[in-house]
Design an enzyme around this catalytic site. Structure first.
Site, PDB file in Angstrom:
ATOM      1  N   HIS A   1      26.328 -17.596 -31.271  1.00 11.59           N
ATOM      2  CA  HIS A   1      26.263 -18.780 -30.348  1.00 11.59           C
ATOM      3  C   HIS A   1      27.258 -19.887 -30.686  1.00 11.59           C
ATOM      4  O   HIS A   1      28.137 -20.441 -30.063  1.00 11.59           O
ATOM      5  CB  HIS A   1      24.678 -19.453 -30.451  1.00 11.59           C
ATOM      6  CG  HIS A   1      24.920 -20.678 -29.198  1.00 11.59           C
ATOM      7  ND1 HIS A   1      25.103 -20.327 -28.116  1.00 11.59           N
ATOM      8  CD2 HIS A   1      24.543 -22.094 -29.618  1.00 11.59           C
ATOM      9  CE1 HIS A   1      25.003 -21.511 -27.086  1.00 11.59           C
ATOM     10  NE2 HIS A   1      24.547 -22.526 -28.105  1.00 11.59           N
TER      11      HIS A   1
ATOM     12  N   ASP B   1      24.761 -13.747 -29.111  1.00 11.96           N
ATOM     13  CA  ASP B   1      24.419 -15.218 -28.944  1.00 11.96           C
ATOM     14  C   ASP B   1      22.844 -15.128 -29.228  1.00 11.96           C
ATOM     15  O   ASP B   1      22.301 -14.546 -27.885  1.00 11.96           O
ATOM     16  CB  ASP B   1      24.983 -15.786 -27.657  1.00 11.96           C
ATOM     17  CG  ASP B   1      24.742 -17.184 -27.415  1.00 11.96           C
ATOM     18  OD1 ASP B   1      23.635 -17.693 -28.035  1.00 11.96           O
ATOM     19  OD2 ASP B   1      25.639 -17.760 -27.061  1.00 11.96           O
TER      20      ASP B   1
ATOM     21  N   SER C   1      27.694 -24.494 -24.726  1.00  7.38           N
ATOM     22  CA  SER C   1      26.307 -24.666 -24.635  1.00  7.38           C
ATOM     23  C   SER C   1      26.025 -25.668 -23.611  1.00  7.38           C
ATOM     24  O   SER C   1      26.324 -25.241 -22.518  1.00  7.38           O
ATOM     25  CB  SER C   1      25.743 -24.928 -26.140  1.00  7.38           C
ATOM     26  OG  SER C   1      24.381 -24.504 -25.816  1.00  7.38           O
TER      27      SER C   1
END
Length: 326
Positions: free
Chosen positions: A306, A277, A147
């Site tokens: 995610h 995601d 991320s």
């Protein structure tokens, strides 16, 4: 007069208690000569079990974990927002068991690192990573970022000293750029990130429950296997950090344009992304990053969220290992 005072005179009681307490403290606080010798002898053996920090030029302290043989190839993990090095526990244990040296740090303003009110942007994040890799003298390292940490990896690797990095992996990562604009029509509207900021200011503790309970791990999907422990651990990590740093980091992960960084990297990079995601939508991230990189491998995962490193380590870890060994 109080009946306790007639049986035990007050002055004598206080004197006796103080003397007794002093004797007890002295006995506990003053080790024997043999104990002192043992403590001094073992100091070098135990010093690496203390909480390690490096101090950056602006007096910011960056916390890090460094496990495994120092002569093994290092794998460096970069966490997402608003978490900490603890988010990589599963992967660190896995690679430690496979003979690697594993390292993870708490980004400034996150976890156990200094709660900075400045420097909460990608240039400084990358500079902090460079300072850490210099301090530990890491060579031929594999940098793995999730991320926001994926953005940090890209920004650092594009600027890294020769010999420091061998490969990189970005997972559910924010590059090339998240926010919608004329040049990035597939991005998320700025109002989405304004909503993040508003929720953080209004009630950070509740916001940090809502995110992992819902879209981060896909726990809002029908039939999802919800883990209260995972939700609570996300909340715990988030609340360890500083609100101002977390607020600033929203801009850093959503508005930083990593296009030129991606173009500059010629090392092998594995791009991994869950097709479900809900935090960093795949259509505007992984495939675009893979095209900009000179030497990339794109691997996507049907229905994975995610936070797939946590929810599906049995899938992610072997793929990471295969890439690193390839």
């Amino acid at each position: 007069m109080n009946e306790w005072a007639t049986t035990f005179p007050v002055a004598a009681t206080r004197r006796d208690l103080l003397l007794g307490a002093a004797a007890t403290i002295a006995a506990l606080a003053l080790p024997t000569y043999a104990d002192a010798q043992t403590s001094n002898t073992n100091q070098d053996e135990t010093k690496d079990t203390a909480m390690p920090f490096i101090k950056i030029a602006d007096d910011v302290e960056i916390y890090y974990k460094d496990w495994g043989p120092k002569d093994a190839q290092p794998v460096v993990f970069h966490h997402g927002w608003p978490l900490s090095a603890d988010d990589w526990d599963n992967q660190m244990m896995f690679f430690l068991e496979n003979g690697y040296r594993v390292i993870a740090h708490d980004r400034r303003g996150h976890g156990r690192s200094s709660q900075t009110w400045t420097g909460n942007e990608m240039d400084t994040y990358a500079a902090d990573v460079a300072a850490l890799t210099d301090a530990l003298d890491l060579k031929d390292a594999i940098h793995v970022g999730h991320s926001t940490g994926g953005g940090e990896v890209v920004h650092y690797v594009a600027r890294a000293k020769k010999g420091r990095v061998a490969k990189a992996v970005i997972i559910g990562a924010v590059p090339p750029i998240m926010v919608k604009s004329e040049t990035n029509p597939g991005g998320l509207p700025i109002e989405v990130f304004d909503g993040f900021r508003a929720a953080l200011v209004a009630n950070r503790a509740q916001f940090f429950l809502d995110v992992p309970s819902g879209p981060f791990y896909g726990f809002n999907r029908p039939g999802a296997k919800v883990s209260e422990g995972v939700i609570n651990n996300w909340w715990r990590q988030g609340m360890m950090g500083g609100a101002k740093a977390h607020y600033d980091c929203i801009k850093a992960f959503s508005e930083t344009d990593f296009t030129e960084d991606l173009k500059a990297i010629d090392l092998p990079v594995l791009v991994m992304h869950g097709e479900d995601d809900q935090i960093v939508p795949i259509a505007d991230s992984a495939p675009l990053s893979a095209k900009l990189l000179k030497n990339s491998t794109l691997k996507t995962y049907k229905d994975l969220p995610h936070g797939m490193c946590t929810t599906h380590p049995e899938i992610i870890n072997p793929d990471l290992l295969a890439f690193i060994k390839s």
